[in-house]
Design a protein around this motif. Structure first.
Motif: not given
Length: 411
Positions: A294-303
């Motif tokens: 929830y803190s380290f694996n933010l695929d959508g936010t990164s895109i």
């Protein structure tokens, strides 16, 4: 009685709408567009409202980046206890989110959603954001950027706290500080309609209605990119482990509807964890990977963040060198961690990135605010699905996945 119940339901629905921040942002956008189109001279004077909102947001950059990174590193103490699984989880998170950042940058350059024409917006004062054509220096880059200094200080503080005998007390104090800071940010975000109004009125008043075209292109590009990421990238990962991404999405459809309705993945996390356990993932892996992801694996936010930065560079016709693009990806690899679930945190990350590279006009955030709320659902859904996939991958790779009574999600 039925008629009275129907009236109460309508009143409740109306109350929900008028108390929703998105509703007021939308109203502000429309008002800004109308003012900019019919009274451009007055509209351009509204620039100070958008600038004022951005200045308030900038006040949160240092505290939020520092607290997020320190708490994230301090939380690795729990990961260290589970050894190989924790390290593998972090490695997976970093690889996938970095890949997501690179995809966002690549698609943004390919489709160029920020291009109005061949020149972009004519921002006369853009020179104040550039380095005057001098050669790029990492040392000077560090000295000139408060954000990067905060990042390094936070990393050092997090490592020190991680090995401190009073780690738990320190983490508890920092969590309390973080809670207050984010509550303050949430209050500030109630001013978002004013920022959206000022930014939209100024942009339309100065540059015309055709400036709305890039915003529509950005929304479409973001949704297309996230769809491709889910069904192609995550789909390939799932297929490698003998699962179907389509069946997995069908399996968690109820949770996805919750995420869609709230624009946050936080509300559906407990039931996601329960379903992953029912599916066959071990309880220990689920309890470790999902909250950490929830803190380290933010695929959508990164895109979204990577595309937003490139979008603003295209909008203002700012050329970014290859080194600067790598710098943006590097910064977002760090600052995007912990950017999910908190209203306005995405703008903190964008503001900190733009401040660090010191080249793209920060005023573009007010312009971007107009459509940010309409892309939050895509970010939350992609983050949510990505965390589910990560849990399955770690469980399978560690032999922590047992056959469950849900064979429908396996191919």
């Amino acid at each position: 009685m039925k008629q009275q119940s129907s009236i109460e339901q309508k009143q409740s629905a109306l109350y929900t709408i008028v108390t929703n921040l998105t509703f007021w942002v939308l109203i502000a956008i429309v008002c800004g567009i109308l003012l900019g189109h019919y009274y451009p001279a007055n509209a351009t004077q509204m620039k100070f409202i958008g600038d004022w909102f951005i200045k308030i947001i900038k006040l949160f950059i240092g505290p939020i980046i520092f607290l997020t990174i320190v708490l994230g590193i301090a939380g690795m103490g729990n990961l260290r206890k589970v050894g190989r699984i924790g390290i593998k989880s972090l490695l997976y998170f970093e690889i996938v989110t970095t890949f997501a950042l690179a995809i966002g940058v690549g698609v943004a350059y390919l489709l160029e959603p920020g291009k109005i024409d061949k020149t972009g917006l004519d921002v006369q004062d853009a020179s104040q954001y550039t380095s005057g054509g001098s050669s790029f220096s990492w040392w000077q880059f560090f000295l000139d950027n408060f954000t990067l200094q905060v990042l390094i200080a936070a990393i050092l503080a997090g490592v020190i706290l991680n090995y401190s005998p009073k780690r738990e007390k320190g983490v508890s104090i920092l969590y309390a500080c973080s809670d207050y800071v984010f509550k303050a940010l949430k209050i500030v975000m109630y001013l978002a309609p004013l920022g959206a109004f000022g930014g939209m009125a100024y942009t339309v008043g100065k540059f015309g209605l055709h400036t709305l075209i890039p915003l529509g292109k950005l929304m479409l590009t973001v949704y297309i990119t996230m769809g491709l990421f889910i069904f192609v990238v995550l789909g390939i990962i799932m297929r490698y482990y003998k699962f179907s991404i389509f069946e997995f999405i069908k399996y968690i459809k109820a949770e996805l509807l919750i995420v869609l309705g709230t624009s946050s993945s936080e509300a559906a996390l407990p039931t996601l964890m329960e379903k992953l356990e029912q599916m066959g993932c071990s309880k220990s892996v689920v309890g470790l990977v999902v909250p950490t992801g929830y803190s380290f694996n933010l695929d959508g936010t990164s895109i979204y963040l990577s595309m937003a930065v490139i979008f603003l560079a295209q909008l203002y016709n700012v050329h970014l060198s290859f080194e600067e693009i790598l710098t943006i990806i590097g910064l977002l690899m760090i600052t995007s961690k912990g950017a999910a679930g908190v209203t306005g945190s995405g703008f903190i990350v964008l503001a900190s990135t733009l401040t660090a590279i010191h080249k793209i006009p920060l005023e573009g955030l007010a312009f971007l605010l107009g459509v940010d709320k309409f892309m939050s659902e895509a970010r939350a859904l992609t983050n949510f699905i990505g965390n589910g996939v990560a849990t399955i991958v770690i469980s399978k790779s560690e032999g922590e996945f047992v056959d469950a009574d849900n064979p429908r999600i396996e191919e």
